[in-house]
Design a protein around this motif. Sequence first.
Motif, mmCIF file in Angstrom:
data_model
loop_
_atom_site.group_PDB
_atom_site.id
_atom_site.type_symbol
_atom_site.label_atom_id
_atom_site.label_comp_id
_atom_site.label_asym_id
_atom_site.label_seq_id
_atom_site.Cartn_x
_atom_site.Cartn_y
_atom_site.Cartn_z
ATOM 1 N N ASP A 10 1.166 -0.964 0.413
ATOM 2 C CA ASP A 10 0.007 -0.297 -0.086
ATOM 3 C C ASP A 10 1.258 1.395 0.047
ATOM 4 O O ASP A 10 0.577 2.194 -0.545
ATOM 5 N N HIS A 11 2.049 1.337 0.474
ATOM 6 C CA HIS A 11 3.302 2.371 0.581
ATOM 7 C C HIS A 11 4.306 2.020 1.006
ATOM 8 O O HIS A 11 4.262 1.008 2.406
ATOM 9 N N SER A 29 6.455 4.525 -4.067
ATOM 10 C CA SER A 29 4.998 3.946 -3.963
ATOM 11 C C SER A 29 3.471 3.551 -3.090
ATOM 12 O O SER A 29 3.793 3.729 -1.987
ATOM 13 N N ASP A 30 2.397 3.953 -3.420
ATOM 14 C CA ASP A 30 1.388 4.528 -2.878
ATOM 15 C C ASP A 30 0.275 3.875 -4.260
ATOM 16 O O ASP A 30 0.052 4.377 -4.932
ATOM 17 N N ARG A 31 -1.189 3.360 -3.143
ATOM 18 C CA ARG A 31 -1.432 2.734 -3.437
ATOM 19 C C ARG A 31 -2.836 4.110 -3.598
ATOM 20 O O ARG A 31 -3.872 3.870 -4.350
ATOM 21 N N ASN A 37 -2.400 -1.136 -4.203
ATOM 22 C CA ASN A 37 -1.166 -0.712 -5.469
ATOM 23 C C ASN A 37 -1.181 -1.915 -5.959
ATOM 24 O O ASN A 37 -0.746 -2.709 -6.048
ATOM 25 N N ASP A 65 -1.189 -5.787 -10.448
ATOM 26 C CA ASP A 65 -0.277 -6.114 -9.187
ATOM 27 C C ASP A 65 1.190 -7.104 -9.659
ATOM 28 O O ASP A 65 2.532 -6.270 -9.297
ATOM 29 N N ASN A 97 -3.126 4.053 -8.654
ATOM 30 C CA ASN A 97 -1.598 4.005 -7.599
ATOM 31 C C ASN A 97 -0.886 5.212 -8.331
ATOM 32 O O ASN A 97 -1.164 6.111 -9.335
ATOM 33 N N THR A 143 3.628 6.366 -8.543
ATOM 34 C CA THR A 143 5.144 6.022 -8.000
ATOM 35 C C THR A 143 5.375 7.268 -9.007
ATOM 36 O O THR A 143 5.769 7.219 -9.776
#
Length: 438
Positions: free
Chosen positions: A164-165, A177-179, A186, A219, A420, A422
């Motif tokens: 998720d992060h 990177s974050d959802r 994510n 993913d 998402n 990134t």
Amino acid sequence: MPRQAALPKCPNCAEPVESGDLFCGACGQDLSVATAPPQDHPTLTMTGPAAPGDGVDWPAPEPPGPPPSAHLPTDLPGTDSADMPLPGHQPGPGQSAGEGVRFDRPSEPDEYPLQAPDPRLAAGTAGPGDPGEPAQVCVACRAGRVDDDGYCENCGHAQPRERDHVERETGPVAAVSDRGLRHHRNEDAFSVGHTSLPDGTPAVMAIVCDGVSSATRPDDASLAASQVAGDSLLAALPRGTHPQQAMHEAIVAAAQAVNALAEEPATAREHSPHQNAPACTIVGAVVTPGLLVVGWVGDSRVYWVPTDRGAPPARLTEDDSWAAQMVAAGLMSEAEAYADERAHAITGWLGADAYELEPHTASFKPDRPGAVVVCTDGLWNYAETAEEMSEIVPPDATAHPLHCARVLLGHALDGGGHDNVTVAVLPFPAPPHGAGSA
């Protein structure tokens, strides 16, 4: 296939054609005759004069082995494309197709708020039926047990995932990177690293991948592609492979990794004869003391933001999208292309059901220091043009890449976080070993 769909196109004029057409209705091209694909070479140029050299005495390219497929070139010279125009750099009616591409997302569910972990998890309380193992209690209802797929058996709420992060800083390069605020997981992934060239000079790299949401296991696709591409670069550069050739080979290796996912048996949750094969986009950058190389397939981007903000920034990649393709071919005006329902369909991706693999690479020799921003459309949807991206990049981006990546993530979340997000940040030129952030 809402994002993945793309019509077959004429190899001469890029006009969409039907599968049974023998000739293109726009230019008359004989569609039964296969045309040679364009050579993979630098397509864009950096603002300002090219430097006289990149400071590295590159060895001759390694003898190419058997080509991975009939349409993929294997011999990639390293050039700086100094005579090619930079699309989108001149505003107004003559602006290139690359600028102005925005991917408006379909309706998303309401925000999935992340809640603080249950304190019983930190205490290591054993769950019923699992003596000696930490309990996995739902963060939503605080009562249900979490199954192996990450869902609460009581309320069905999806639990926060490890991806998720994600943040990473290694040497002078960093990525976050974050959802986002709307997606339930994510589907982005990244790989960053640094190494040495044969003569001991430094090189840094970043790979960013965006899973195609309409495909199965996006993913997994982005994670596999980013890891394989990153490993490929970190193995090839110390051997003396030219960065542009190394980038091409990394994208091909990433594509093969994503293709292999389609051969794996689907789980009961994912099994459906109508689902698409795992797929993702990819974009990457390699920075040496005198050379900047980018490579991509899809709609993720690389931006150049000079430290001297008096110098113009630039976007170094061209989206693989239907609208950009139509405008670049002169078949539609920008307004007409983006009004079409096919406008935001990507025309290039990694995956077993991709029409063909056409990695793009480009090589630049910037004449001044600056930051290289590698990102998915989860960020650039909120800072689309090079000028907009330059405005949100902190002045100390090259000295503090992780802080810069966090700032850019915050900008996307403040803008709505519909996708998402990134972003990776690399300094140019690559600093000497030990000079980057710890």
